[in-house]
Design a protein around this motif. Structure first.
Motif, PDB file in Angstrom:
ATOM      1  N   ARG A  55      -4.160  14.039   1.180  1.00 17.55           N
ATOM      2  CA  ARG A  55      -5.014  13.067   0.584  1.00 17.55           C
ATOM      3  C   ARG A  55      -5.526  11.939   1.797  1.00 17.55           C
ATOM      4  O   ARG A  55      -4.568  11.947   2.876  1.00 17.55           O
ATOM      5  CB  ARG A  55      -4.582  12.190  -0.481  1.00 17.55           C
ATOM      6  CG  ARG A  55      -3.123  11.417  -0.300  1.00 17.55           C
ATOM      7  CD  ARG A  55      -2.695  10.737  -1.276  1.00 17.55           C
ATOM      8  NE  ARG A  55      -1.647   9.440  -1.302  1.00 17.55           N
ATOM      9  CZ  ARG A  55      -0.539   9.899  -1.056  1.00 17.55           C
ATOM     10  NH1 ARG A  55      -0.151  11.089  -1.260  1.00 17.55           N
ATOM     11  NH2 ARG A  55       0.372   9.156  -0.787  1.00 17.55           N
ATOM     12  N   THR A  56      -6.621  11.665   1.764  1.00 13.55           N
ATOM     13  CA  THR A  56      -7.004  10.411   2.589  1.00 13.55           C
ATOM     14  C   THR A  56      -5.834   9.341   3.013  1.00 13.55           C
ATOM     15  O   THR A  56      -5.354   8.788   1.881  1.00 13.55           O
ATOM     16  CB  THR A  56      -8.409   9.904   2.293  1.00 13.55           C
ATOM     17  OG1 THR A  56      -9.258  10.822   1.939  1.00 13.55           O
ATOM     18  CG2 THR A  56      -8.770   8.901   3.201  1.00 13.55           C
ATOM     19  N   GLY A  57      -5.609   9.101   4.246  1.00 15.43           N
ATOM     20  CA  GLY A  57      -4.374   8.118   4.523  1.00 15.43           C
ATOM     21  C   GLY A  57      -3.071   8.845   4.827  1.00 15.43           C
ATOM     22  O   GLY A  57      -2.312   7.842   5.333  1.00 15.43           O
ATOM     23  N   ARG A  58      -3.065  10.000   4.600  1.00 17.31           N
ATOM     24  CA  ARG A  58      -1.703  10.512   4.671  1.00 17.31           C
ATOM     25  C   ARG A  58      -1.545  11.109   5.903  1.00 17.31           C
ATOM     26  O   ARG A  58      -2.676  11.525   6.572  1.00 17.31           O
ATOM     27  CB  ARG A  58      -1.439  11.573   3.488  1.00 17.31           C
ATOM     28  CG  ARG A  58       0.059  12.126   3.597  1.00 17.31           C
ATOM     29  CD  ARG A  58       1.060  11.024   3.122  1.00 17.31           C
ATOM     30  NE  ARG A  58       2.550  10.994   3.592  1.00 17.31           N
ATOM     31  CZ  ARG A  58       3.463  11.911   2.575  1.00 17.31           C
ATOM     32  NH1 ARG A  58       2.717  11.948   1.284  1.00 17.31           N
ATOM     33  NH2 ARG A  58       4.686  12.161   2.918  1.00 17.31           N
ATOM     34  N   HIS A  59      -0.337  11.296   6.554  1.00 21.62           N
ATOM     35  CA  HIS A  59      -0.536  11.935   7.953  1.00 21.62           C
ATOM     36  C   HIS A  59       0.184  13.236   7.692  1.00 21.62           C
ATOM     37  O   HIS A  59       1.248  13.438   7.032  1.00 21.62           O
ATOM     38  CB  HIS A  59       0.407  10.854   8.723  1.00 21.62           C
ATOM     39  CG  HIS A  59      -0.214   9.922   9.591  1.00 21.62           C
ATOM     40  ND1 HIS A  59      -0.619   8.664   8.434  1.00 21.62           N
ATOM     41  CD2 HIS A  59      -0.347   9.261  10.801  1.00 21.62           C
ATOM     42  CE1 HIS A  59      -1.090   7.797   9.305  1.00 21.62           C
ATOM     43  NE2 HIS A  59      -1.065   8.140  10.476  1.00 21.62           N
ATOM     44  N   LEU A  60      -0.406  14.273   8.686  1.00 18.44           N
ATOM     45  CA  LEU A  60      -0.084  15.546   8.827  1.00 18.44           C
ATOM     46  C   LEU A  60       0.721  15.751   9.987  1.00 18.44           C
ATOM     47  O   LEU A  60       0.109  15.504  11.067  1.00 18.44           O
ATOM     48  CB  LEU A  60      -1.154  16.476   8.406  1.00 18.44           C
ATOM     49  CG  LEU A  60      -0.938  17.912   8.164  1.00 18.44           C
ATOM     50  CD1 LEU A  60      -0.404  18.149   6.866  1.00 18.44           C
ATOM     51  CD2 LEU A  60      -2.261  18.728   8.381  1.00 18.44           C
TER      52      LEU A  60
END
Length: 394
Positions: A128-133
């Motif tokens: 989701r937007t805002g999460r880091h991968l």
């Protein structure tokens, strides 16, 4: 003509994914960078039997991801022995239960010839937007000079020898770096993100001088503004390169925007919008307003041919900065007047006024000046993001 072995490798790298990989649907680049040559500024690193773990801030949401790896500027084939993705738990650590192997046409490894890129198969993973991968790549053999983005303004990780793509924590990653290596883009699918907005430019877009891991660049601030709004919004990706020019290739700061436009802008998955803010380096190195305007027209035509909208950003003030002269200022004013009044762009974003000193519009406002009279500080970048009319992006 490719040799048979190289042709076979290239065929593997560029063929479509097998049926189990679900390559269909609407893919959107939710993170991207501009990889470049910069040997005159710093020699690109070489890796051998090491794993690189890069942590990318996702600007779009989806239930599947795929990565694009690039050897666009390499001088030899590069083998990626293993690649994984996982949600980041901070630092080099991975969120439990999210680690997934990445395949390429069903294979766990891929060799990418010099000058080529490769997209992975689809990986089922909710982001989701805002999460880091976290994207981890194992390089089993010497790579030659890496294709990189020199200044990421973000912490990434380099392992001790071996394949550590599946390691859940940071214990095997004793070294850090502040560059993107081989990783060109991460796309999402099966989610609410409707498209990709590419912010393209030079150091002012790249975020020169911003706090490491602070996400203070104006595209970061714009992404945050969009995320705070209801509804569906494009993912904002940053393809700025410090020192880059629209018209001229340089050994220090990469190919010109005209020459990198296809790779860094037009090829983005789900491209819907472009914000162009580049040209100050050209003017400070002798280019004229007419030359820059002619290039802008070519860029506008090519972006529109891909079905995307393009917005022109006015070139920010630079009085007192390196290379500024009365002639440069006159050309800057001419270019900005054309951007604002010609009607050639689909819209105008007046970055120049947003950060200018009201008492001297040729200069950055003192509150927005990083100190070199050329680059905005964090407050200046926030002001630039606030200058974007969000209704343009709906």
């Amino acid at each position: 003509m490719f040799r048979p072995l190289l042709a076979a490798v290239l065929g593997l790298a560029l063929t479509t994914a097998p049926a189990h990989a679900d390559p269909g649907g609407h893919w959107v680049d939710a993170w991207a960078t501009a990889l470049h040559r910069s040997s005159a500024a710093a020699i690109p690193p070489v890796y051998d039997n090491q794993t690189i773990r890069m942590v990318v801030p996702m600007r779009g949401s989806g239930n599947a991801v795929r990565v694009r790896l690039s050897n666009a500027h390499g001088d030899q084939p590069v083998t990626f022995g293993a690649v994984t993705v996982a949600l980041s738990e901070g630092g080099a650590s991975l969120a439990e239960g999210t680690l997934s192997p990445v395949t390429f046409s069903g294979a766990s490894s891929v060799t990418v010839p010099a000058g080529q890129t490769v997209r992975s198969d689809s990986i089922r993973l909710h982001v989701r937007t805002g999460r880091h991968l976290a994207v981890s790549v194992y390089l089993p053999t010497a790579t030659g000079p890496a294709t990189w983005h020199r200044s990421a303004v973000q912490t990434n990780y380099v392992s001790e020898p071996g394949d550590h793509t599946g390691d859940p924590d940071g214990g095997s990653f004793p070294a850090t770096m502040r560059s993107w290596i081989f990783l060109d883009a991460v796309a999402v699918n099966h989610g609410p993100t409707p498209g990709t907005l590419v912010a393209v430019g030079d150091s002012i877009t790249d975020g020169s001088g911003t706090k490491v891991d602070g996400f203070e660049r104006w595209p970061d601030r714009l992404a945050a503004r969009l995320a705070a709004q209801p509804g569906r919004h494009p993912a904002v990706v940053n393809t700025g390169i410090g020192g880059n020019r629209v018209l001229t290739d340089t050994a220090q700061d990469g190919q010109s925007l005209l020459n990198r436009l296809e790779r860094d802008v037009l090829s983005r998955a789900g491209l819907t919008h472009v914000i162009l803010l580049e040209g100050g380096n050209d003017l400070r190195n002798g280019a004229t307003a007419d030359q820059l305007i002619t290039a802008y027209k070519e860029i506008i035509t090519k972006v529109r041919a891909r079905g995307a909208k393009i917005y022109g950003g006015t070139i920010t003030p630079c009085k007192g900065g390196s290379g500024h002269t009365g002639t440069v200022e006159a050309h800057r004013r001419t270019v900005n007047a054309w951007i604002a009044t010609s009607g050639e762009f689909d819209g105008v974003i007046d970055f120049a006024t947003a950060v200018a000193d009201p008492l001297d519009p040729q200069s950055l406002a003192p509150a927005y000046d990083r100190g070199d009279h050329l680059h905005p500080n964090a407050a200046g970048f926030a002001a630039m993001a606030d200058a974007v009319d969000l209704s343009l992006l709906r």
